[in-house]
Design a protein around this motif. Structure first.
Motif, PDB file in Angstrom:
ATOM      1  N   ARG A  92     131.392 -49.286  39.557  1.00  0.00           N
ATOM      2  CA  ARG A  92     130.985 -47.975  40.087  1.00  0.00           C
ATOM      3  C   ARG A  92     132.190 -47.349  40.768  1.00  0.00           C
ATOM      4  NH1 ARG A  92     127.487 -46.529  44.878  1.00  0.00           N
ATOM      5  NH2 ARG A  92     127.063 -44.341  44.512  1.00  0.00           N
ATOM      6  N   SER A  93     132.784 -46.364  40.133  1.00  0.00           N
ATOM      7  CA  SER A  93     134.063 -45.805  40.553  1.00  0.00           C
ATOM      8  C   SER A  93     133.931 -44.435  41.207  1.00  0.00           C
ATOM      9  CB  SER A  93     134.971 -45.678  39.327  1.00  0.00           C
ATOM     10  OG  SER A  93     136.167 -45.048  39.649  1.00  0.00           O
ATOM     11  N   CYS A  94     134.659 -44.256  42.292  1.00  0.00           N
ATOM     12  CA  CYS A  94     134.789 -42.930  42.901  1.00  0.00           C
ATOM     13  C   CYS A  94     136.090 -42.272  42.455  1.00  0.00           C
ATOM     14  CB  CYS A  94     134.761 -43.044  44.424  1.00  0.00           C
ATOM     15  SG  CYS A  94     133.102 -43.297  45.048  1.00  0.00           S
ATOM     16  N   LEU A  95     137.005 -43.065  41.937  1.00  0.00           N
ATOM     17  CA  LEU A  95     138.289 -42.566  41.448  1.00  0.00           C
ATOM     18  C   LEU A  95     138.766 -43.525  40.367  1.00  0.00           C
ATOM     19  CD1 LEU A  95     140.854 -40.763  41.682  1.00  0.00           C
ATOM     20  CD2 LEU A  95     141.644 -42.349  43.437  1.00  0.00           C
ATOM     21  N   THR A  96     139.138 -42.989  39.206  1.00  0.00           N
ATOM     22  CA  THR A  96     139.618 -43.821  38.102  1.00  0.00           C
ATOM     23  C   THR A  96     140.836 -43.170  37.473  1.00  0.00           C
ATOM     24  OG1 THR A  96     137.314 -44.402  37.619  1.00  0.00           O
ATOM     25  CG2 THR A  96     138.939 -44.979  35.952  1.00  0.00           C
ATOM     26  N   ALA A  97     141.835 -43.984  37.169  1.00  0.00           N
ATOM     27  CA  ALA A  97     143.034 -43.523  36.464  1.00  0.00           C
ATOM     28  C   ALA A  97     143.377 -44.571  35.413  1.00  0.00           C
ATOM     29  CB  ALA A  97     144.191 -43.351  37.440  1.00  0.00           C
ATOM     30  N   GLU A  98     144.043 -44.121  34.355  1.00  0.00           N
ATOM     31  CA  GLU A  98     144.386 -45.046  33.274  1.00  0.00           C
ATOM     32  C   GLU A  98     145.780 -44.732  32.757  1.00  0.00           C
ATOM     33  OE1 GLU A  98     141.649 -46.439  29.778  1.00  0.00           O
ATOM     34  OE2 GLU A  98     142.634 -44.552  29.185  1.00  0.00           O
ATOM     35  N   SER A 127     150.379 -54.341  20.215  1.00  0.00           N
ATOM     36  CA  SER A 127     151.491 -53.689  20.912  1.00  0.00           C
ATOM     37  C   SER A 127     151.014 -52.676  21.961  1.00  0.00           C
ATOM     38  CB  SER A 127     152.397 -52.985  19.897  1.00  0.00           C
ATOM     39  OG  SER A 127     151.675 -51.947  19.244  1.00  0.00           O
ATOM     40  N   VAL A 128     149.711 -52.648  22.220  1.00  0.00           N
ATOM     41  CA  VAL A 128     149.124 -51.670  23.137  1.00  0.00           C
ATOM     42  C   VAL A 128     148.884 -52.298  24.511  1.00  0.00           C
ATOM     43  CG1 VAL A 128     147.115 -50.181  23.571  1.00  0.00           C
ATOM     44  CG2 VAL A 128     148.020 -50.415  21.255  1.00  0.00           C
ATOM     45  N   TRP A 129     149.220 -51.527  25.544  1.00  0.00           N
ATOM     46  CA  TRP A 129     149.014 -51.928  26.940  1.00  0.00           C
ATOM     47  C   TRP A 129     148.099 -50.903  27.610  1.00  0.00           C
ATOM     48  CZ3 TRP A 129     151.606 -56.288  28.637  1.00  0.00           C
ATOM     49  CH2 TRP A 129     152.660 -56.738  27.829  1.00  0.00           C
ATOM     50  N   VAL A 130     147.166 -51.377  28.415  1.00  0.00           N
ATOM     51  CA  VAL A 130     146.274 -50.479  29.166  1.00  0.00           C
ATOM     52  C   VAL A 130     146.169 -50.978  30.599  1.00  0.00           C
ATOM     53  CG1 VAL A 130     143.938 -49.535  29.385  1.00  0.00           C
ATOM     54  CG2 VAL A 130     144.947 -49.853  27.106  1.00  0.00           C
ATOM     55  N   LEU A 131     146.369 -50.056  31.520  1.00  0.00           N
ATOM     56  CA  LEU A 131     146.201 -50.302  32.956  1.00  0.00           C
ATOM     57  C   LEU A 131     145.110 -49.366  33.433  1.00  0.00           C
ATOM     58  CD1 LEU A 131     147.055 -51.320  35.822  1.00  0.00           C
ATOM     59  CD2 LEU A 131     148.747 -49.451  35.804  1.00  0.00           C
ATOM     60  N   VAL A 132     144.061 -49.926  34.042  1.00  0.00           N
ATOM     61  CA  VAL A 132     143.012 -49.110  34.641  1.00  0.00           C
ATOM     62  C   VAL A 132     143.084 -49.332  36.149  1.00  0.00           C
ATOM     63  CG1 VAL A 132     140.540 -48.609  34.785  1.00  0.00           C
ATOM     64  CG2 VAL A 132     141.548 -49.303  32.597  1.00  0.00           C
ATOM     65  N   LEU A 133     143.200 -48.252  36.889  1.00  0.00           N
ATOM     66  CA  LEU A 133     143.261 -48.260  38.345  1.00  0.00           C
ATOM     67  C   LEU A 133     142.036 -47.530  38.876  1.00  0.00           C
ATOM     68  CD1 LEU A 133     146.947 -47.108  38.330  1.00  0.00           C
ATOM     69  CD2 LEU A 133     146.222 -49.317  39.236  1.00  0.00           C
ATOM     70  N   ALA A 134     141.463 -48.018  39.959  1.00  0.00           N
ATOM     71  CA  ALA A 134     140.260 -47.355  40.475  1.00  0.00           C
ATOM     72  C   ALA A 134     140.020 -47.701  41.941  1.00  0.00           C
ATOM     73  CB  ALA A 134     139.041 -47.756  39.638  1.00  0.00           C
ATOM     74  N   ARG A 135     139.095 -46.960  42.497  1.00  0.00           N
ATOM     75  CA  ARG A 135     138.566 -47.227  43.840  1.00  0.00           C
ATOM     76  C   ARG A 135     137.047 -47.241  43.720  1.00  0.00           C
ATOM     77  NH1 ARG A 135     139.387 -42.576  46.793  1.00  0.00           N
ATOM     78  NH2 ARG A 135     137.203 -42.073  46.706  1.00  0.00           N
ATOM     79  N   PRO A 136     136.408 -48.303  44.190  1.00  0.00           N
ATOM     80  CA  PRO A 136     134.952 -48.351  44.082  1.00  0.00           C
ATOM     81  C   PRO A 136     134.297 -47.395  45.073  1.00  0.00           C
ATOM     82  CG  PRO A 136     135.735 -50.245  45.300  1.00  0.00           C
ATOM     83  CD  PRO A 136     136.952 -49.498  44.824  1.00  0.00           C
ATOM     84  N   CYS A 137     133.067 -47.000  44.769  1.00  0.00           N
ATOM     85  CA  CYS A 137     132.296 -46.147  45.682  1.00  0.00           C
ATOM     86  C   CYS A 137     131.665 -47.014  46.751  1.00  0.00           C
ATOM     87  CB  CYS A 137     131.205 -45.403  44.928  1.00  0.00           C
ATOM     88  SG  CYS A 137     131.866 -44.185  43.783  1.00  0.00           S
ATOM     89  N   LEU A 159     137.236 -53.926  35.798  1.00  0.00           N
ATOM     90  CA  LEU A 159     138.311 -53.047  35.314  1.00  0.00           C
ATOM     91  C   LEU A 159     139.115 -53.755  34.230  1.00  0.00           C
ATOM     92  CD1 LEU A 159     139.550 -51.367  38.618  1.00  0.00           C
ATOM     93  CD2 LEU A 159     137.996 -50.431  36.878  1.00  0.00           C
ATOM     94  N   GLN A 160     139.244 -55.068  34.345  1.00  0.00           N
ATOM     95  CA  GLN A 160     139.919 -55.847  33.313  1.00  0.00           C
ATOM     96  C   GLN A 160     139.168 -55.717  31.990  1.00  0.00           C
ATOM     97  OE1 GLN A 160     142.792 -57.510  33.444  1.00  0.00           O
ATOM     98  NE2 GLN A 160     142.609 -57.998  31.274  1.00  0.00           N
ATOM     99  N   ALA A 161     137.856 -55.822  32.051  1.00  0.00           N
ATOM    100  CA  ALA A 161     137.045 -55.697  30.839  1.00  0.00           C
ATOM    101  C   ALA A 161     137.207 -54.312  30.225  1.00  0.00           C
ATOM    102  CB  ALA A 161     135.575 -55.980  31.154  1.00  0.00           C
ATOM    103  N   ALA A 162     137.236 -53.277  31.054  1.00  0.00           N
ATOM    104  CA  ALA A 162     137.403 -51.911  30.556  1.00  0.00           C
ATOM    105  C   ALA A 162     138.783 -51.738  29.923  1.00  0.00           C
ATOM    106  CB  ALA A 162     137.200 -50.908  31.685  1.00  0.00           C
ATOM    107  N   ALA A 175     147.790 -43.818  46.430  1.00  0.00           N
ATOM    108  CA  ALA A 175     147.348 -44.676  47.542  1.00  0.00           C
ATOM    109  C   ALA A 175     145.828 -44.793  47.608  1.00  0.00           C
ATOM    110  CB  ALA A 175     147.888 -44.134  48.862  1.00  0.00           C
ATOM    111  N   GLN A 176     145.107 -43.940  46.901  1.00  0.00           N
ATOM    112  CA  GLN A 176     143.644 -43.970  46.932  1.00  0.00           C
ATOM    113  C   GLN A 176     143.056 -45.053  46.030  1.00  0.00           C
ATOM    114  OE1 GLN A 176     141.884 -41.979  49.101  1.00  0.00           O
ATOM    115  NE2 GLN A 176     143.975 -41.630  49.799  1.00  0.00           N
ATOM    116  N   VAL A 177     143.802 -45.498  45.006  1.00  0.00           N
ATOM    117  CA  VAL A 177     143.288 -46.566  44.154  1.00  0.00           C
ATOM    118  C   VAL A 177     143.516 -47.908  44.848  1.00  0.00           C
ATOM    119  CG1 VAL A 177     143.521 -45.272  42.002  1.00  0.00           C
ATOM    120  CG2 VAL A 177     145.380 -46.773  42.729  1.00  0.00           C
ATOM    121  N   THR A 178     142.560 -48.818  44.671  1.00  0.00           N
ATOM    122  CA  THR A 178     142.627 -50.101  45.372  1.00  0.00           C
ATOM    123  C   THR A 178     142.521 -51.312  44.451  1.00  0.00           C
ATOM    124  OG1 THR A 178     140.236 -50.051  45.759  1.00  0.00           O
ATOM    125  CG2 THR A 178     141.642 -49.130  47.493  1.00  0.00           C
TER     126      THR A 178
END
Length: 154
Positions: A97-103, A144-154, A60-63, A132-135
């Motif tokens: 491999r993500s079952c749930l992804t948010a950015e 000046s750009v920030w990106v946070l990717v949150l996810a839950r693996p399958c 997720l860091q790479a993404a 609560a579903q992201v882990t």
């Protein structure tokens, strides 16, 4: 014989320091302190009843880093990336491999604390952080750009 044993032990010790394929360290961006970002995100979640802290994911860091660099380089500001990629497809390309992804994306904040405060003040971004579903997470900065990717693996 003794010299051979010492050289063998030294070689084994050095080999143990070499990352296994697929586990190499990924750049954390220009100034992002990953531990601080994780602690601040987990604090926000705990303040809102989500006790389980987020785990760090190199994929997720790479993404996150790739998207931050793309947005910084192109001047775009969107969840759509190169070729119309989405947060989920970028995570998959990075090996997650993500079952749930948010950015969450942001531009212009001077530090991690400020960008998280900005996101917590925005209903959609706050919802992503408090889901609560992201882990797991990846958190990056480019320019000046920030990106946070949150996810839950399958």
């Amino acid at each position: 014989m003794r010299r051979f044993l010492i050289l063998s032990l030294a070689a084994a010790a050095l080999a143990a320091c070499t990352p296994a394929p697929g586990t190499e360290r990924v750049s954390a961006g220009e100034t992002v302190d990953i531990a601080s970002a994780g602690a601040q995100l987990s604090f926000q979640r705990a303040q809102n009843g989500i006790v389980r802290p987020l785990g760090y994911s190199p994929a997720l860091q790479a993404a996150a880093q790739a998207h931050a660099e793309y947005l910084s380089r192109t001047g775009n500001f969107s969840h759509a990336g190169p070729g119309g990629s989405t947060p989920r497809t970028r995570a998959e390309r990075a090996g997650y491999r993500s079952c749930l992804t948010a950015e969450n994306i942001a531009r212009g904040q001077p530090d991690i604390r400020s960008v998280i405060a900005t996101w917590m003040g925005s209903p959609g971004h706050r919802e992503n952080i408090l889901n609560a579903q992201v882990t797991q997470y990846g958190f990056a900065q480019a320019g000046s750009v920030w990106v946070l990717v949150l996810a839950r693996p399958c």
